[in-house]
Design an enzyme around this catalytic site. Sequence first.
Site, short mmCIF file in Angstrom:
data_model
loop_
_atom_site.label_atom_id
_atom_site.label_comp_id
_atom_site.label_asym_id
_atom_site.label_seq_id
_atom_site.Cartn_x
_atom_site.Cartn_y
_atom_site.Cartn_z
CE LYS A 1 -1.99 -1.17 3.77
NZ LYS A 1 -1.16 -2.37 4.25
NE ARG B 1 -4.64 -1.55 9.69
CZ ARG B 1 -3.47 -0.80 9.16
NH1 ARG B 1 -3.34 0.26 8.79
NH2 ARG B 1 -2.54 -1.67 8.98
NE ARG C 1 7.33 -2.65 6.55
CZ ARG C 1 5.93 -2.22 6.41
NH1 ARG C 1 5.28 -1.81 5.47
NH2 ARG C 1 5.28 -2.81 7.28
NE ARG D 1 16.69 -3.40 8.81
CZ ARG D 1 16.76 -4.04 7.83
NH1 ARG D 1 15.60 -4.81 7.56
NH2 ARG D 1 17.51 -4.21 6.77
NE ARG E 1 1.85 -4.91 11.35
CZ ARG E 1 3.10 -4.78 10.87
NH1 ARG E 1 4.38 -5.11 11.51
NH2 ARG E 1 3.06 -3.93 9.83
P1 ADP Z 1 2.27 -1.70 3.12
O1 ADP Z 1 2.29 -0.31 3.07
O2 ADP Z 1 0.87 -2.50 2.63
O3 ADP Z 1 2.44 -2.39 4.35
P2 ADP Z 1 4.99 -1.68 1.79
O4 ADP Z 1 4.68 -0.78 0.67
O5 ADP Z 1 5.63 -1.12 3.07
O6 ADP Z 1 3.48 -2.40 2.38
O7 ADP Z 1 5.57 -2.85 1.25
C1 ADP Z 1 6.29 -3.70 2.10
C2 ADP Z 1 7.67 -4.40 1.91
O8 ADP Z 1 7.58 -5.04 0.42
C3 ADP Z 1 8.54 -3.01 1.28
O9 ADP Z 1 9.91 -3.16 1.66
C4 ADP Z 1 8.41 -3.04 0.00
O10 ADP Z 1 9.68 -2.47 -0.66
C5 ADP Z 1 8.21 -4.37 -0.40
N1 ADP Z 1 7.31 -4.51 -1.55
C6 ADP Z 1 6.08 -3.66 -2.10
N2 ADP Z 1 5.68 -4.20 -3.12
C7 ADP Z 1 6.04 -5.06 -3.64
C8 ADP Z 1 6.09 -6.17 -4.62
N3 ADP Z 1 5.01 -5.97 -5.47
N4 ADP Z 1 7.04 -7.17 -4.81
C9 ADP Z 1 7.81 -7.09 -3.76
N5 ADP Z 1 8.14 -6.53 -2.79
C10 ADP Z 1 7.35 -5.51 -2.63
P1 ADP Z 2 1.08 -1.90 7.63
O1 ADP Z 2 0.59 -1.13 6.49
O2 ADP Z 2 2.48 -2.36 7.72
O3 ADP Z 2 -0.12 -2.60 8.16
P2 ADP Z 2 0.71 0.76 8.84
O4 ADP Z 2 1.86 1.79 9.09
O5 ADP Z 2 -0.58 0.83 8.08
O6 ADP Z 2 1.41 -0.84 8.89
O7 ADP Z 2 0.15 0.32 10.54
C1 ADP Z 2 1.09 0.40 11.71
C2 ADP Z 2 0.08 0.18 12.91
O8 ADP Z 2 -0.60 1.20 13.14
C3 ADP Z 2 -0.87 -1.05 12.98
O9 ADP Z 2 -0.36 -2.17 13.24
C4 ADP Z 2 -1.93 -0.35 13.87
O10 ADP Z 2 -1.34 -0.73 15.23
C5 ADP Z 2 -1.78 1.19 13.74
N1 ADP Z 2 -2.65 1.52 12.63
C6 ADP Z 2 -2.52 2.19 11.64
N2 ADP Z 2 -3.73 2.63 10.80
C7 ADP Z 2 -4.70 2.19 11.67
C8 ADP Z 2 -6.27 2.16 11.67
N3 ADP Z 2 -6.66 2.71 10.48
N4 ADP Z 2 -6.88 1.81 12.73
C9 ADP Z 2 -6.18 1.37 13.55
N5 ADP Z 2 -5.13 1.25 13.79
C10 ADP Z 2 -4.22 1.49 13.03
#
Ligand code: ADP
Ligand code: ADP
Length: 216
Positions: A13, A88, A127, A160, A172
């Site tokens: 995302k 969410r 990541r 990180r 999660r």
């Molecule tokens: P989210 O915001 O949904 O948690 P991220 O965009 O941070 O996910 O992506 C999670 C990790 O996977 C990051 O380290 C990113 O560089 C990697 N990543 C994102 N999209 C892809 C993909 N299509 N293929 C492989 N790795 C990806």
């Molecule tokens: P990822 O995309 O890897 O799941 P986020 O950065 O979106 O991570 O979220 C990290 C943490 O922040 C989640 O595990 C949760 O604890 C909190 N969080 C983020 N967005 C929301 C939301 N819309 N509602 C509740 N908790 C949230």
Amino acid sequence: MNLILLGPPGAGKGTQAKRLVNCVGLVQLSTGDMLRAAVANGSAVGLDAKVAMDRGALVDDSIVVAIIEERIDEPDCRNGFILDGFPRTEAQAEALDKMLSNKNLKLDKVIEIRTDDAVLTERITGRFACADCGEGYHDQFRQPLVKNVCDSCGGHNFSRRNDDNAETVRARLSAYHSQTAPLLPYYRQQGVLGEVDGMLGVDEVTDQITKIINGS
Ligand code: ADP
Ligand code: ADP
Ligand code: ZN
């Protein structure tokens, strides 16, 4: 245009939202980033949120809804925004619908980034990001072009997230399946849901999203 990117942790995302910001000129609204900023500031909201975030549980609906409501009113959101990580829960989705209709705004598309759970632990534990500009990287899938130098800003500091470990990933993911996945039928019913294959490479996923946005 107002969009939601929906998908489990690690689906891509944030990666895709940043690319859309660059090519379509929308603002990225990441509740995760906003909550991490609140934690770093040591604000009351941050202290509350930190406990849930460290466990991989969701933060209270009332906190995230208030944060988003305030942010959507900022002038830079007028040209459109991409919600990344919000809503969410069904309560958050309903609150969003209400706040948009009060402001005479509408949701154009909700894009589900579909991935197999099996790849998510690897994506999340590998990541890291530039500490200066937030550009995202991955140990295997996306290293900076020059070792230890950010492609985007030339910075040398990387960070990180402390919730990016195998244990919180399980919590999660389970929160995603039980509390967030029910939003898919909710948005399908509204006729705004589109799906992309998040197992493809980053560029291919961006192409699929762009096609949905352009209605082709
Ligand atoms: P989210 O915001 O949904 O948690 P991220 O965009 O941070 O996910 O992506 C999670 C990790 O996977 C990051 O380290 C990113 O560089 C990697 N990543 C994102 N999209 C892809 C993909 N299509 N293929 C492989 N790795 C990806
Ligand atoms: P990822 O995309 O890897 O799941 P986020 O950065 O979106 O991570 O979220 C990290 C943490 O922040 C989640 O595990 C949760 O604890 C909190 N969080 C983020 N967005 C929301 C939301 N819309 N509602 C509740 N908790 C949230
Ligand atoms: Zn950088």
